[in-house]
Enzyme design. Sequence first.
Site, PDB file in Angstrom:
ATOM      1  N   HIS A 171       0.542  -1.092  -0.159  1.00  0.00           N
ATOM      2  CA  HIS A 171      -0.009   0.045  -0.207  1.00  0.00           C
ATOM      3  C   HIS A 171       1.044   1.670   0.058  1.00  0.00           C
ATOM      4  O   HIS A 171       0.934   1.849   0.839  1.00  0.00           O
ATOM      5  CB  HIS A 171      -1.284  -0.550   1.368  1.00  0.00           C
ATOM      6  CG  HIS A 171      -2.013   1.204   1.388  1.00  0.00           C
ATOM      7  ND1 HIS A 171      -1.230   2.700   1.573  1.00  0.00           N
ATOM      8  CD2 HIS A 171      -3.221   1.170   1.386  1.00  0.00           C
ATOM      9  CE1 HIS A 171      -3.093   3.152   1.352  1.00  0.00           C
ATOM     10  NE2 HIS A 171      -3.912   1.974   1.976  1.00  0.00           N
ATOM     11  N   GLU A 275      -1.395   1.550  -4.712  1.00  0.00           N
ATOM     12  CA  GLU A 275      -1.199  -0.657  -4.515  1.00  0.00           C
ATOM     13  C   GLU A 275      -0.619  -1.380  -5.876  1.00  0.00           C
ATOM     14  O   GLU A 275      -1.590  -1.492  -6.189  1.00  0.00           O
ATOM     15  CB  GLU A 275      -1.934   0.028  -3.464  1.00  0.00           C
ATOM     16  CG  GLU A 275      -2.522   1.197  -2.281  1.00  0.00           C
ATOM     17  CD  GLU A 275      -3.719   1.116  -1.785  1.00  0.00           C
ATOM     18  OE1 GLU A 275      -4.253   0.261  -1.415  1.00  0.00           O
ATOM     19  OE2 GLU A 275      -3.867   2.088  -1.608  1.00  0.00           O
TER      20      GLU A 275
HETATM   21  C1  BG6 Z   1      -7.019   2.327   0.754  1.00  0.00           C
HETATM   22  C2  BG6 Z   1      -8.428   2.264   0.356  1.00  0.00           C
HETATM   23  O1  BG6 Z   1      -6.479   1.145   0.082  1.00  0.00           O
HETATM   24  O2  BG6 Z   1      -6.449   2.617   2.288  1.00  0.00           O
HETATM   25  C3  BG6 Z   1      -9.122   3.108   0.933  1.00  0.00           C
HETATM   26  O3  BG6 Z   1      -8.928   1.704  -0.590  1.00  0.00           O
HETATM   27  C4  BG6 Z   1      -8.973   3.031   2.709  1.00  0.00           C
HETATM   28  O4  BG6 Z   1     -10.391   2.961   1.456  1.00  0.00           O
HETATM   29  C5  BG6 Z   1      -7.487   3.242   2.775  1.00  0.00           C
HETATM   30  O5  BG6 Z   1      -9.900   3.925   3.572  1.00  0.00           O
HETATM   31  C6  BG6 Z   1      -6.370   3.912   3.766  1.00  0.00           C
HETATM   32  O6  BG6 Z   1      -6.562   2.659   5.017  1.00  0.00           O
HETATM   33  P1  BG6 Z   1      -6.140   2.463   6.257  1.00  0.00           P
HETATM   34  O7  BG6 Z   1      -6.811   1.205   7.380  1.00  0.00           O
HETATM   35  O8  BG6 Z   1      -4.961   2.676   6.229  1.00  0.00           O
HETATM   36  O9  BG6 Z   1      -6.823   4.538   6.910  1.00  0.00           O
END
Ligand code: BG6
Length: 303
Positions: A171, A275
């Site tokens: 990510h 990602e």
């Molecule tokens: C992304 C998702 O991968 O991660 C989003 O598609 C999400 O929906 C984002 O808001 C951040 O996620 P987190 O759990 O790290 O706040």
Amino acid sequence: MTTAQLLNTQFGIAGQLKFREDASGLIVAEISNPQATASLCLQGAQLMAWHPRSQTVPVVWLSRDAKLTAGKSVRGGVPVCWPWFGAHISEPGFPAHGFARAAPWHVVESSTEPNGATRLTLRLTEDDKTRAQWPHDSRLELTVIVGDTLRMELTTENTGKSDFVITEALHTYFKISDIGAVRVTGLAGCDYWDKVGISTLKKQDGIIQPASETDRVYINTTAECVIDDDKLKRRIHVAKSGSLSTIVWTPWTVKADKMGDLGQPDGWREMLCIESANAIDNAVNVAAGAKHTLIVEYRTESL
Ligand code: BG6
């Protein structure tokens, strides 16, 4: 001896890789070689920084409000989402994006590549908490190779006697000049799940120029993506293999305010997540005894 001292004895590389204990008690690997600097928190195997020496500005973004906290993924860098991406399919109480990004990992290997880049391999440490959420015999390893390019390999091994299914993502938060000034190419014609509002399947028409909250899971794509950043006069290339999904995410103002950890008031404008994943339609069946590896490689190009 402290944990950091032990790690330095076993895995440190003089002038290139050293481990330190943060004020939070978490251990951070600091890498500095002739090509780049990087840091990686052993919790979550989370890369927090990558700055090739050829660049005036880092390539991987970390929130200016980022604070290391035990049991919590830090905002930015490269969280490892595993063994599920997004919400758990049936257990709303389980953590979003799986448990790997906030779990302890341990170092299994370090070395210097023939070209001078630094290689570090970590393995997820299983415990009762992870087993309660993932009752499968498995081994998860992340290798990072830090140089003028950054390569990451996430390997899932099924060490048990029956198949299991995972979804996953690296990510990555990329540092950009401003969200209003970048374009993403490589996904034209791809189908994607638009997750803003009610999840809907759509087709990408041309390049992506985010102008509002964007949360898209592109499916069935192995394409390389490129972030064009005229203000920083660079392109970031995102190449991958073993990955059929690509997520493009920017929270925009309202969601960023709600999240509160992106660097107030407008830190969110300086980052964009691309990602490399296997998500939704692209869940991966890992057969008993088999391995699956998701690989990403990032490089910059001057404009
Ligand atoms: C992304 C998702 O991968 O991660 C989003 O598609 C999400 O929906 C984002 O808001 C951040 O996620 P987190 O759990 O790290 O706040």
